[in-house]
Write an enzyme that holds these catalytic residues in place. Structure first.
Site, PDB file in Angstrom:
ATOM      1  N   SER A 119      -2.795   0.429  -3.386  1.00 49.46           N
ATOM      2  CA  SER A 119      -2.002   1.559  -2.917  1.00 49.46           C
ATOM      3  C   SER A 119      -0.576   1.421  -3.432  1.00 49.46           C
ATOM      4  O   SER A 119       0.041   0.364  -3.308  1.00 49.46           O
ATOM      5  CB  SER A 119      -2.009   1.563  -1.388  1.00 49.46           C
ATOM      6  OG  SER A 119      -1.208   2.616  -0.915  1.00 49.46           O
ATOM      7  N   CYS A 129      -0.064  -2.696  17.451  1.00 49.13           N
ATOM      8  CA  CYS A 129       0.742  -2.247  18.581  1.00 49.13           C
ATOM      9  C   CYS A 129       1.568  -1.029  18.260  1.00 49.13           C
ATOM     10  O   CYS A 129       1.906  -0.247  19.154  1.00 49.13           O
ATOM     11  CB  CYS A 129       1.673  -3.361  19.032  1.00 49.13           C
ATOM     12  SG  CYS A 129       0.757  -4.781  19.621  1.00 49.13           S
TER      13      CYS A 129
HETATM   14  C1  LIG Z   1      -1.438  -0.367   3.810  1.00 50.56           C
HETATM   15  C2  LIG Z   1      -2.801  -0.936   3.707  1.00 50.56           C
HETATM   16  C3  LIG Z   1      -3.932  -0.122   3.567  1.00 50.56           C
HETATM   17  C4  LIG Z   1      -3.845   1.390   3.622  1.00 50.56           C
HETATM   18  O1  LIG Z   1      -3.240   1.923   2.491  1.00 50.56           O
HETATM   19  P1  LIG Z   1      -2.706   3.454   2.538  1.00 50.56           P
HETATM   20  O2  LIG Z   1      -2.310   3.737   1.125  1.00 50.56           O
HETATM   21  O3  LIG Z   1      -1.550   3.463   3.473  1.00 50.56           O
HETATM   22  O4  LIG Z   1      -3.853   4.297   2.981  1.00 50.56           O
HETATM   23  C5  LIG Z   1      -5.163  -0.708   3.415  1.00 50.56           C
HETATM   24  N1  LIG Z   1      -5.284  -2.051   3.397  1.00 50.56           N
HETATM   25  C6  LIG Z   1      -4.226  -2.876   3.524  1.00 50.56           C
HETATM   26  C7  LIG Z   1      -4.435  -4.343   3.467  1.00 50.56           C
HETATM   27  C8  LIG Z   1      -2.952  -2.346   3.687  1.00 50.56           C
HETATM   28  O5  LIG Z   1      -1.917  -3.167   3.839  1.00 50.56           O
END
Ligand SMILES: *Cc1c(COP(=O)(O)O)cnc(C)c1O
Length: 396
Positions: free
Chosen positions: A199, A324
């Site tokens: 991401s 939380c």
């Molecule tokens: C932030 C995160 C996600 C989700 O990613 P998004 O782009 O916000 O949907 C999934 N897995 C981990 C380990 C993350 O830190």
């Protein structure tokens, strides 16, 4: 002093990403599916972004699917591997108890569809052993999914070894690498990874865009249906500015991994050492195999939420973990998975640093966490019962 120490939640965008996106928004507005020149210019830009992303991950361009981020990539990876397994009559999936909810909730949905899920327990150090994965694999296992680095306690898993175990047994191996890409070196071929989620907003790229890497031969099932974009596996007009911004940020982050490590690790360790001097506290996660910017502690006798609100008043943006923040009173499943008792898990603090952190900021955080913890303990009836000996301390 203003300190943003919540980079595991999201990061500020880099100048390179903003510039690349702005230029793209101004100049390359065509739809890559259009046959005219304006559209084809957009398609060429999309192809270039795909080539660049592939070279940064060590894969082929046709193994990259652009998505809306980590959650979508995780969902599509798991449902695709499950569909492949189902066709072969294999309906057993292995993952771990401390995955992100994008994984855990997709597994819940697969369970309702008749899949059997084994969630490996997590040792106290937050590191999943390749042997535990080997022992859990069965004849009907169709997928192993183990996160590359944990988003709360920051531990980096022995992914290459886990991947080797899966390869040896012919099981698809997926890793949620959202916290790892741009922060640790990854090459999907050398690391034996069949599928990987990432991401952009976790490495100074824009929000709402990500990648699902799937090794050639692994057939993806659609999560989003419609047009023939992304080889028909992810419908919707491509978010080209976001994709271009993501790849610019990814290049900058991947090229700068060693420099960032050299800068961050000493500061991370100084922060951990400083905070560890607070009595009745504990560090969560292995000290060595952890993300360069991750500090995660529990303090006995306080509530993590009160701590972070008071730190916010002092200019520090921190987190108590993740669960939380949604307003639920349940402590983090990650901290429970590594064996922290409920009471201790409630007193958690996560500080995640990026390269903008200064030595003064580290000192400021140590001083202010110390003061706030000590204030919160003074006004806590529970803490005072411990001090007077009516109740036992849990941590030393
Ligand atoms: C932030 C995160 C996600 C989700 O990613 P998004 O782009 O916000 O949907 C999934 N897995 C981990 C380990 C993350 O830190």
């Amino acid at each position: 002093m203003k300190i943003y120490a919540d980079n595991a939640a999201t990061t500020a965008m880099s100048e390179a990403a903003i510039e690349a996106m702005t230029k793209c928004m101004r100049e390359i507005y065509g739809n890559p599916s259009s046959l005219h020149t304006v559209g084809q210019t957009a398609m060429e830009e999309l192809d270039r972004a795909r080539e660049e992303a592939a070279s940064l991950l060590g894969c082929r361009a046709d193994e990259i699917t652009f998505t809306s981020g980590g959650s979508e990539s995780d969902t599509q990876a798991l449902t695709s591997a499950a569909a492949i397994g189902e066709r072969k009559g294999k309906k057993h999936i292995i993952s771990t108890a401390f995955e992100h909810h994008a994984i855990l909730h997709t597994l819940d949905a697969l369970k309702k569809r008749g899949f059997e899920i084994t969630l490996l327990p997590v040792p106290e150090n937050g590191l999943i052993s390749p042997d535990a994965v080997r022992d859990a694999i069965r004849e009907d296992t169709c997928l192993v999914s183990v996160m590359f680095a944990n988003n709360e306690i920051g531990t980096i898993q022995p992914i290459r070894e886990i991947g080797a175990v899966c390869r040896e047994r012919g099981v698809i191996f997926h890793t949620d690498a959202v916290q790892a890409v741009g922060h640790v070196h990854i090459n999907v071929v050398d690391d034996n990874i069949d599928m990987l989620s990432l991401s952009a907003h976790k490495f100074h790229g824009p929000k709402g865009v990500g990648i699902l890497y799937a090794k050639k031969g692994i057939r993806l099932s659609n999560v989003i249906f419609g047009g023939a974009q992304e080889k028909g596996k992810r419908a919707g007009t491509e978010n080209l500015p976001a994709i271009v911004g993501m790849v610019a940020a990814m290049k900058e982050a991947c090229d700068g991994i060693d420099k960032a490590k050299d800068y961050l690790i000493p500061r991370r360790d100084r922060l951990i050492d400083g905070l560890s001097k607070i009595s009745h506290s504990i560090v969560n996660g292995d000290r060595d195999s952890r993300l360069p910017g991750n500090v995660h502690m529990c303090f006995e006798g306080i509530e993590g939420e009160s701590l972070l609100l008071l730190l916010d008043d002092r200019g520090i943006s921190a987190s108590s973990g993740s669960a939380c923040t949604s307003g639920s009173l349940d402590p983090s499943h990650v901290l429970l998975s590594i064996g922290r008792p409920h009471e201790i898990a409630h007193g958690s603090l996560r500080l995640t640093l990026d390269e903008s952190i200064t030595d003064e900021a580290v000192d400021y955080m140590i001083k202010n966490v110390e003061e706030v913890v000590s204030y919160l303990r003074k006004i806590s009836p529970l803490w005072n019962e411990k001090v007077s000996g009516e109740r036992e301390f849990i941590l030393n």
